[in-house]
Design a protein around this motif. Structure first.
Motif, PDB file in Angstrom:
ATOM      1  N   SER A   1     -22.727 -23.636  44.684  1.00 43.12           N
ATOM      2  CA  SER A   1     -22.585 -24.308  43.356  1.00 43.12           C
ATOM      3  C   SER A   1     -22.891 -25.558  43.175  1.00 43.12           C
ATOM      4  N   THR A   2     -22.458 -26.460  44.062  1.00 43.27           N
ATOM      5  CA  THR A   2     -22.466 -27.668  43.885  1.00 43.27           C
ATOM      6  C   THR A   2     -24.074 -28.062  44.539  1.00 43.27           C
ATOM      7  N   LEU A   3     -24.518 -27.571  45.449  1.00 40.27           N
ATOM      8  CA  LEU A   3     -25.768 -27.483  45.838  1.00 40.27           C
ATOM      9  C   LEU A   3     -26.870 -27.485  44.986  1.00 40.27           C
ATOM     10  N   ALA A   4     -26.805 -26.305  44.207  1.00 36.84           N
ATOM     11  CA  ALA A   4     -27.575 -26.138  43.027  1.00 36.84           C
ATOM     12  C   ALA A   4     -27.508 -27.019  42.035  1.00 36.84           C
ATOM     13  N   PHE A   5     -26.327 -27.528  41.612  1.00 37.96           N
ATOM     14  CA  PHE A   5     -26.149 -28.699  40.596  1.00 37.96           C
ATOM     15  C   PHE A   5     -27.013 -29.880  41.087  1.00 37.96           C
TER      16      PHE A   5
ATOM     17  N   SER B   1     -27.240 -40.338  35.201  1.00 38.73           N
ATOM     18  CA  SER B   1     -27.783 -39.239  36.155  1.00 38.73           C
ATOM     19  C   SER B   1     -27.559 -39.755  37.687  1.00 38.73           C
ATOM     20  N   ASP B   2     -27.482 -41.060  38.039  1.00 40.86           N
ATOM     21  CA  ASP B   2     -27.143 -41.702  39.236  1.00 40.86           C
ATOM     22  C   ASP B   2     -25.794 -41.047  39.772  1.00 40.86           C
ATOM     23  N   VAL B   3     -24.820 -41.405  38.492  1.00 34.69           N
ATOM     24  CA  VAL B   3     -23.423 -40.999  38.740  1.00 34.69           C
ATOM     25  C   VAL B   3     -23.181 -39.535  39.052  1.00 34.69           C
ATOM     26  N   LEU B   4     -23.955 -38.602  38.543  1.00 34.75           N
ATOM     27  CA  LEU B   4     -23.660 -37.116  38.478  1.00 34.75           C
ATOM     28  C   LEU B   4     -24.364 -36.810  39.688  1.00 34.75           C
ATOM     29  N   LEU B   5     -25.278 -37.482  40.379  1.00 35.02           N
ATOM     30  CA  LEU B   5     -25.789 -37.173  41.661  1.00 35.02           C
ATOM     31  C   LEU B   5     -24.963 -37.613  42.587  1.00 35.02           C
ATOM     32  N   GLY B   6     -24.249 -38.754  42.450  1.00 35.62           N
ATOM     33  CA  GLY B   6     -23.354 -39.175  43.488  1.00 35.62           C
ATOM     34  C   GLY B   6     -22.073 -38.608  43.519  1.00 35.62           C
ATOM     35  N   TRP B   7     -21.564 -37.883  42.494  1.00 40.41           N
ATOM     36  CA  TRP B   7     -20.293 -36.925  42.521  1.00 40.41           C
ATOM     37  C   TRP B   7     -20.910 -35.864  43.350  1.00 40.41           C
ATOM     38  N   SER B   8     -22.130 -35.254  43.153  1.00 39.86           N
ATOM     39  CA  SER B   8     -22.345 -33.978  43.896  1.00 39.86           C
ATOM     40  C   SER B   8     -22.720 -34.315  45.053  1.00 39.86           C
ATOM     41  N   ALA B   9     -23.348 -35.296  45.744  1.00 38.86           N
ATOM     42  CA  ALA B   9     -23.429 -35.940  46.986  1.00 38.86           C
ATOM     43  C   ALA B   9     -22.226 -35.904  47.938  1.00 38.86           C
ATOM     44  N   GLY B  10     -21.097 -36.515  47.372  1.00 35.83           N
ATOM     45  CA  GLY B  10     -19.853 -36.754  48.014  1.00 35.83           C
ATOM     46  C   GLY B  10     -19.004 -35.453  48.087  1.00 35.83           C
TER      47      GLY B  10
END
Length: 364
Positions: free
Chosen positions: A42-46, A212-221
């Motif tokens: 799910s995180t990878l899809a997000f 969007s930077d913050v959203l992708l940072g949460w997903s990457a971590g």
């Protein structure tokens, strides 16, 4: 009457800090369960959805510009001083030092290197994944944007995803990942989530990152934390390797074995073919025995000299045994030239000293 010793507060604190006698048996490594696999998918899809939304300049990019024009740091200026310090919880250097100090103490107390190795693997994965996306997309930050409404991609920037946010998720989430009990793991999970959310929102408030930077940072971590159980075999292999090297060094120090210098460990030998060979001092020679205790019987005569002696009708005269020195033989061209010092004339022992006349025989 009870005679139990009453410990003072410092004594109780130091008693808790004592090392455990051996590695606790209740320490279990997290497994890649079905629930974790579902969360990872799910995180990878997000993660991919955010990347696609930014690449296509969708509504998410418009939201980025609206928040940037809103300028939260101007709306609530009284929070600026506090949030300047709070954002440090997402910087790589300070957070890594603090967490590594705590995990180092745990490694020493529990007789295991797993906490430190796990932190190193997580930070390595963070640098590789986040760094590659940053450099690949090259997005500019809000303070460097040039065209309104644009995604500012492939412009030489390194802002997407947010490194502060991803680092906060990984650095503080590793404490929950390595927790010993279920209750501690849940509490630390909540704490790490609050810290990472606060750091991400702070970067948006300061205007250093897009939403969007913050959203992708949460997903990457979060992707790194969910995928860590796949790297547990590697962590265990590295730990076993380090402990094996430590035991080998400890045995070497206990036995007192000192490496022998090459100059004393190698002994030159003259083989039957007239060639020099270097053998270890304790290595047996081809004829038996050690190389240091054997010497060649005689130096072989060249074939041309033997043939000349046989043609003249004389038996070849054996040469005396050659003395084998501690260093290999050097041919004349390899020797160091020596410059003669002083005069080459021989000294005259019968010459009278200077200042005295020589005695002459009396004439008749």
């Amino acid at each position: 009457m009870r005679t139990d010793q009453i410990l003072t507060r410092p004594e109780r604190v130091f008693a808790r800090l004592d090392r455990e006698p051996e590695r606790p048996a209740h320490l279990q490594t997290p497994q890649m369960s079905r629930h974790r696999v579902v969360l990872l998918g799910s995180t990878l899809a997000f993660y991919l959805a955010i990347v696609v939304a930014v690449l296509t300049t969708s509504w998410l990019v418009r939201l980025d510009w609206q928040v940037m024009f809103f300028r939260p740091y101007e709306q609530w200026p009284q929070l600026h001083a506090f949030l300047d310090y709070l954002v440090v919880l997402g910087q790589r250097g300070p957070t890594a030092v603090m967490v590594a100090a705590w995990l180092g103490w745990r490694s020493w107390r529990q007789h295991t290197l797993r906490p430190l190795i796990t932190l190193g693997v997580a930070l390595l994965l963070l640098n590789i994944t986040v760094g590659a996306v940053k450099l690949g997309l090259g997005r500019l930050g809000p303070h460097y944007a040039t065209q309104i409404g644009s995604a500012e991609l492939f412009a030489g920037g390194d802002i997407f995803p947010s490194g502060h946010t991803a680092n906060a998720v990984v650095t503080w989430g590793i404490l929950a990942y390595l927790a010993s009990t279920t209750v501690t793991r849940r509490v630390l999970s909540v704490v790490s989530a609050v810290v990472s959310l606060s750091v991400g929102a702070t970067t948006v408030y300061l205007g250093t990152h897009w939403v969007s930077d913050v959203l992708l940072g949460w997903s990457a971590g979060l992707l790194i934390m969910l995928a860590l159980p796949w790297f547990e075999p590697l962590i265990a292999a590295v730990e076993a390797r380090v402990f094996a090297l430590r035991e080998r060094l400890r045995r070497r120090l206990e036995t007192g074995t000192v490496p022998v210098p090459v100059a004393t460990a190698l002994t030159p030998l003259l083989s039957a073919g007239g060639k020099w060979q270097l053998r270890l001092a304790d290595e047996p020679s081809p004829a038996g025995g050690s190389a240091a205790s054997q010497e060649p019987a005689a130096t072989p005569v060249p074939v041309s000299a033997q043939a000349a002696a046989a043609g003249a009708g004389h038996a070849p005269t054996p040469r005396p045994p050659a003395h084998v020195s501690g260093r290999p033989h050097l041919i004349r061209s390899e020797r160091t030239p020596v410059t003669p010092v002083g005069s080459r004339r021989p000294a005259h022992t019968e010459r009278p000293p200077a200042g005295r006349a020589a005695a002459r025989p009396a004439g008749g």
